[in-house]
Scaffold this active site. Structure first.
Site, PDB file in Angstrom:
ATOM      1  N   GLU A 267      33.640  48.649  32.490  1.00  0.00           N
ATOM      2  CA  GLU A 267      35.105  48.676  32.515  1.00  0.00           C
ATOM      3  C   GLU A 267      35.614  48.243  33.893  1.00  0.00           C
ATOM      4  O   GLU A 267      36.650  47.591  34.007  1.00  0.00           O
ATOM      5  CB  GLU A 267      35.642  50.066  32.145  1.00  0.00           C
ATOM      6  CG  GLU A 267      35.245  50.570  30.743  1.00  0.00           C
ATOM      7  CD  GLU A 267      35.541  49.600  29.609  1.00  0.00           C
ATOM      8  OE1 GLU A 267      36.530  48.851  29.694  1.00  0.00           O
ATOM      9  OE2 GLU A 267      34.756  49.589  28.633  1.00  0.00           O
ATOM     10  N   HIS A 270      35.972  44.569  33.889  1.00  0.00           N
ATOM     11  CA  HIS A 270      37.227  44.152  33.231  1.00  0.00           C
ATOM     12  C   HIS A 270      38.405  44.338  34.196  1.00  0.00           C
ATOM     13  O   HIS A 270      39.290  43.494  34.310  1.00  0.00           O
ATOM     14  CB  HIS A 270      37.501  45.024  32.002  1.00  0.00           C
ATOM     15  CG  HIS A 270      36.712  44.646  30.787  1.00  0.00           C
ATOM     16  ND1 HIS A 270      36.740  43.380  30.242  1.00  0.00           N
ATOM     17  CD2 HIS A 270      35.883  45.365  29.982  1.00  0.00           C
ATOM     18  CE1 HIS A 270      35.967  43.344  29.156  1.00  0.00           C
ATOM     19  NE2 HIS A 270      35.427  44.531  28.981  1.00  0.00           N
ATOM     20  N   GLU A 296      34.785  39.545  28.630  1.00  0.00           N
ATOM     21  CA  GLU A 296      33.457  40.143  28.468  1.00  0.00           C
ATOM     22  C   GLU A 296      32.464  39.539  29.450  1.00  0.00           C
ATOM     23  O   GLU A 296      31.527  40.201  29.878  1.00  0.00           O
ATOM     24  CB  GLU A 296      32.946  39.972  27.039  1.00  0.00           C
ATOM     25  CG  GLU A 296      33.487  40.975  26.054  1.00  0.00           C
ATOM     26  CD  GLU A 296      33.224  42.435  26.421  1.00  0.00           C
ATOM     27  OE1 GLU A 296      32.054  42.816  26.584  1.00  0.00           O
ATOM     28  OE2 GLU A 296      34.201  43.191  26.550  1.00  0.00           O
TER      29      GLU A 296
HETATM   30 ZN    ZN Z   1      34.181  45.098  27.325  1.00  0.00          ZN
END
Ligand code: ZN
Length: 501
Positions: A267, A270, A296
């Protein structure tokens, strides 16, 4: 700024404000909101969603977009404005061709579908979900049919929605390549599986200690706590209001240290992407991550390429041990590294390791592709699912709960979404080799210096938001468009070394 574009601004601002409020509400519902609030708060979300929709989908905006798409206007637009016009035009085309009453009926069906799926999954009763799935697919085929140009493959239209530039042609070739290279590698690795022990990762780990280590490691990789917060939720996720407010969540299990560490690094990846979007793009339709695949690629780059790299752990393994001396003092550095890189075919996609992950995606891709070309029916899905798990991973799900019912995506109406996960993994490997060319990558990791790596990603990828497509980003950064050879090379090199093949 062109005069016509200027007229678009108030609509964009209003939509942005509502979307920001919705993002905050949805974050709150997943993290802090009391359980009984859902029904009432959903009402607010419903009204605001309607407002958000009509702030963009209306005759004035439609007219403006029509003008802005003429050649004369296009020449006057900046790169940012062009990207905004392109994004808006695309979503307008997706929505406006669907008759409102059909869209309404489909929305209601989707809202119910998730509950039906949850119950069917819990009770292992695929037959309870199948009719809803079948109905949703019929709607979806109809909706994309409205946008279909002659001879165009329906599934290609969906794929393009999620990942521009990737159609069944590219993806067939990609998965074919994985079949030839990764399947034999998985077999070799599986044969030597008992040489790696990872049981110590499932010892009892104090949750508060896990939380404070998660905070430490998020900061270590570059999550900026002045622009972001961390909370807990059932499933880890990232959301953002803009590039100065990016939020990540994690989930902690007393008997699983690996899950908390790698979820937060994932995370965090991201989040670092969203924090890196340029200031003049954030709060506009061009100001988010380019696509699900690129997103991703960043989360997996941090989680796997960096996070499971021995060089990354070299300076901080002792720190981890200091958080959990009782559980880890008897575990050597090498033992730890081998354990976090152990590969084992399993039934559940979200728990899959780096090597077998894309095979889970391949199975879903093949099934979706066949569903949208009417080669198979919804009733055949469970048995086909199980056959493919047996064929590619050598294991058969004992029930549909752990088989065809495991993912929420089909209940959400997200068809054509899965391939982005595998594309992201492949892109992360392509970026890795590029960085190794550009800088002493492993050396930086050993020094605990992630700044250069992060800044490079920001300058060549993050800051662009959606002003460059996936292919353009890759081409401009690495000199090549998408090339899965790097992914295969990465997995072969890595697992040959770990398993001494
Ligand atoms: Zn992800």
């Amino acid at each position: 700024m062109s005069k016509t574009f200027e007229k678009l601004n108030p609509y964009l601002e209003k939509s942005m404000a509502i979307e920001t409020a919705l993002a905050l509400l949805s974050w709150d519902m997943e993290t802090l909101a009391p359980a009984d609030s859902i029904d009432y708060t959903s009402k607010v979300v419903g009204i605001l969603s309607g407002e958000s929709f009509s702030s963009i989908v209306n005759d004035e905006v439609k007219d403006l977009l029509k003008q802005l798409n003429t050649e004369k206007e296009q020449t006057q637009l900046s790169i940012k404005e062009k990207a905004i016009v392109k994004n808006l035009t695309k979503s307008m085309e997706q929505m406006e061709k669907i008759p409102p009453e059909e869209y309404q009926a489909y929305s209601e069906l989707t809202a119910k579908a998730q509950n039906i799926w949850v119950r069917a999954k819990k009770n292992n009763r695929y037959e309870d979900f199948a009719p809803t799935l079948s109905e949703m697919l019929t709607y979806q085929k109809k909706f994309i049919g409205y946008r279909q140009k002659e001879d165009e493959n329906l599934y290609d239209i969906l794929l393009d929605d999620y990942e521009e530039g990737f159609t069944t042609k590219e993806l067939d070739a990609f998965f074919e390549q994985l079949k030839k290279t990764i399947l034999p590698l998985v077999k070799k690795v599986t044969a030597k599986n008992d040489t790696i022990d990872k049981s110590f990762l499932y010892r009892n780990y104090d949750i508060n200690q896990q939380k404070s280590f998660a905070r430490y490691i998020a900061g270590y990789i570059g999550f900026d706590f002045n622009r972001g917060v961390m909370a807990e939720s059932e499933h880890p996720f990232t959301t953002n209001l803009h590039n100065h407010d990016v939020r990540i969540t994690n989930h902690y299990y007393e008997d699983n240290l690996e899950s908390a560490i790698f979820s937060i690094i994932h995370e965090g990846g991201h989040a670092i992407y969203e924090m890196g979007v340029a200031d003049d793009l954030t709060q506009t339709p061009a100001g988010a991550g380019m696509s699900m695949g690129i997103h991703e690629s960043q989360s997996r780059f941090f989680e796997n390429v960096i996070g499971r790299n021995p060089a990354f752990w070299e300076p901080i393994y002792d720190k981890l041990v200091s958080y959990f001396p009782e559980q880890l003092s008897d575990i050597s550095f090498d033992h730890f590294i081998r354990a976090i890189n152990k590969s084992e075919p399993g039934l559940i996609r979200t728990e899959a390791d780096e090597l077998t992950y894309s095979l889970h995606i391949m199975i879903r891709y093949e099934l979706e592709r066949a569903l949208f070309s009417d080669e198979i029916t919804v009733d055949e899905l469970p048995s086909l699912w199980n056959q493919k798990y047996e064929e590619y991973l050598g294991i058969t799900p004992p029930d549909n709960t752990q088989g065809v019912l495991q993912d929420v995506h089909w209940a959400l109406g997200s068809y054509g979404y899965f391939p982005s996960y595998a594309i992201g993994s492949a892109i992360s490997a392509q970026i890795y080799y590029h960085l190794c060319d550009k800088m002493p990558f492993e050396q930086y990791l050993k020094e605990g210096n992630l700044t250069v790596i992060r800044e490079y990603l920001k300058d060549h990828l993050h800051k662009y938001g959606t002003t460059k497509t996936t292919m353009e980003l890759l081409k401009d950064m690495t000199g090549e468009e998408f090339n899965a050879d790097y992914y295969v090379r990465y997995l072969e090199e890595k697992f040959t070394k770990i398993y001494e093949l």
